[in-house]
Design a protein around this motif. Structure first.
Motif, PDB file in Angstrom:
ATOM      1  N   TYR A 158       0.841  -1.186   0.000  1.00 33.92           N
ATOM      2  CA  TYR A 158       0.000   0.000   0.000  1.00 33.92           C
ATOM      3  C   TYR A 158       0.882   1.244   0.000  1.00 33.92           C
ATOM      4  O   TYR A 158       2.014   1.233   0.491  1.00 33.92           O
ATOM      5  CB  TYR A 158      -0.906   0.032   1.242  1.00 33.92           C
ATOM      6  N   GLU A 183       0.852   7.972  10.333  1.00 34.31           N
ATOM      7  CA  GLU A 183      -0.401   8.687  10.561  1.00 34.31           C
ATOM      8  C   GLU A 183      -1.600   7.786  10.327  1.00 34.31           C
ATOM      9  O   GLU A 183      -2.597   7.849  11.055  1.00 34.31           O
ATOM     10  CB  GLU A 183      -0.471   9.923   9.655  1.00 34.31           C
ATOM     11  N   VAL A 184      -1.509   6.949   9.307  1.00 37.87           N
ATOM     12  CA  VAL A 184      -2.592   5.989   9.048  1.00 37.87           C
ATOM     13  C   VAL A 184      -2.720   5.029  10.223  1.00 37.87           C
ATOM     14  O   VAL A 184      -3.824   4.676  10.649  1.00 37.87           O
ATOM     15  CB  VAL A 184      -2.329   5.219   7.741  1.00 37.87           C
ATOM     16  N   LEU A 227      -5.930   3.872  12.381  1.00 32.86           N
ATOM     17  CA  LEU A 227      -6.432   2.505  12.219  1.00 32.86           C
ATOM     18  C   LEU A 227      -6.405   1.696  13.510  1.00 32.86           C
ATOM     19  O   LEU A 227      -7.317   0.904  13.761  1.00 32.86           O
ATOM     20  CB  LEU A 227      -5.622   1.774  11.152  1.00 32.86           C
ATOM     21  N   ALA A 268       2.571   6.334   6.629  1.00 34.89           N
ATOM     22  CA  ALA A 268       2.119   5.083   7.242  1.00 34.89           C
ATOM     23  C   ALA A 268       1.852   5.267   8.729  1.00 34.89           C
ATOM     24  O   ALA A 268       0.901   4.708   9.288  1.00 34.89           O
ATOM     25  CB  ALA A 268       3.164   3.995   7.021  1.00 34.89           C
ATOM     26  N   TYR A 277       0.692   5.090   1.499  1.00 33.18           N
ATOM     27  CA  TYR A 277      -0.076   5.761   2.538  1.00 33.18           C
ATOM     28  C   TYR A 277       0.093   7.268   2.434  1.00 33.18           C
ATOM     29  O   TYR A 277       1.189   7.773   2.186  1.00 33.18           O
ATOM     30  CB  TYR A 277       0.401   5.297   3.917  1.00 33.18           C
ATOM     31  N   GLU A 278      -1.005   7.976   2.624  1.00 33.39           N
ATOM     32  CA  GLU A 278      -1.002   9.432   2.683  1.00 33.39           C
ATOM     33  C   GLU A 278      -1.713   9.866   3.959  1.00 33.39           C
ATOM     34  O   GLU A 278      -2.805   9.374   4.244  1.00 33.39           O
ATOM     35  CB  GLU A 278      -1.721  10.027   1.464  1.00 33.39           C
TER      36      GLU A 278
END
Length: 286
Positions: free
Chosen positions: A204, A212-213, A217, A210, A206-207
């Motif tokens: 993946y 921050e995601v 999550l 990663a 990520y924006e």
């Protein structure tokens, strides 16, 4: 004898009425069980996908420093206990509450060492009768609860762990095996060590990043696990109620049979006595 027979007839009628109620409740629980199983199965792909993304970040060599992934010294433990609002479900609530109390007595010396979150009126009443303080509670859930119905307590439980108010969080609920088997389980939800290092073939981008995601999550993943446990508990509740009402129906049928036999014997004895009295009266006249 006539009074005794009338009492027996009333008891038979009462048991017949009870049998009709328990049979109807058994059928309703069976119908709700099927819907609850479907809901629980439908929630799994969402949970699996979040876990896959988290595992992807872990397998990408990222340094995961989020509080939800880090173990720390255990000074205080949180328990999220899932029960039902209604009874008539056999040992469904008693088994889970007994397990919680055994854990508390074994692992904690005082009430300062644990916090309780509870779902369900039965659990709430149980703890309040024992003067055990509740951090949060949710009652009155529908037979098919939506995530919005439990988001408040799920978010509160996760947030308090992140804030360090306790050092681990356990889910205590009835795991659904099948319609006649529900097992009370105690699973550690936080910290989420089990997602680290999980292999995955998905890549993946990520924006904004990663990390921050991951911050977004991880709480959602933990909340989703709580929701999945609640859905599974609902299936367990209906399975337990269906089994309990089925047993009650069988017991009522047996009692009706036994009372009918007693009634027929009493009726036969009454008829025999009446015939004997008639014959005795006729003989006295001759």
């Amino acid at each position: 004898m006539a009074i005794g027979m009338l009492d027996i007839k009333r008891q038979i009628k009462s048991k017949q009425n009870t049998k009709q109620i328990t049979k109807a409740m058994e059928m309703v629980a069976a119908s709700k069980l099927k819907r609850a199983q479907t809901s629980a199965e439908a929630a799994r792909p969402y949970t699996d996908k979040i876990k896959e993304v988290i595992a992807s970040i872990a397998s990408g060599g990222k340094s995961l420093k989020h509080p939800m992934l880090q173990s720390r010294e255990i000074k205080k433990t949180g328990y999220l206990v899932i029960t039902s609002d209604k009874g008539l479900a056999g040992g469904y609530n008693a088994n889970i509450l007994r397990k919680v109390m055994q854990t508390i007595r074994t692992n904690h010396k005082s009430s300062e060492e644990y916090s309780i979150f509870v779902v369900g009126r039965k659990g709430r009443d149980f703890f309040k009768k024992r003067n055990i303080a509740l951090v949060e509670e949710v009652t009155g859930l529908s037979d098919s609860p939506a995530f919005a119905d439990i988001k408040f307590i799920a978010s509160a439980a996760v947030k308090k762990f992140e804030d360090g108010l306790y050092d681990e969080l356990y889910l205590v609920y009835n795991q659904f095996i099948n319609a006649i088997s529900q097992v009370p389980v105690e699973k550690r939800l936080l910290p989420l060590e089990q997602v680290e290092g999980t292999s995955t073939v998905s890549n993946y981008e990520y924006e904004p990043s990663a990390e921050e995601v991951l911050k977004v999550l991880l709480p959602k993943y933990a909340e989703t696990l709580i929701y999945s446990a609640i859905l599974e508990s609902k299936a367990s509740e209906f399975g337990a109620r269906m089994t309990a009402m089925g047993s009650a129906t069988k017991n009522a049928t047996k009692m009706i049979g036994d009372l009918t036999l007693v009634y027929n014997r009493a009726r036969q004895a009454a008829i025999t006595q009446e015939i004997s009295e008639i014959v005795a009266g006729a003989n006295s006249q001759s």
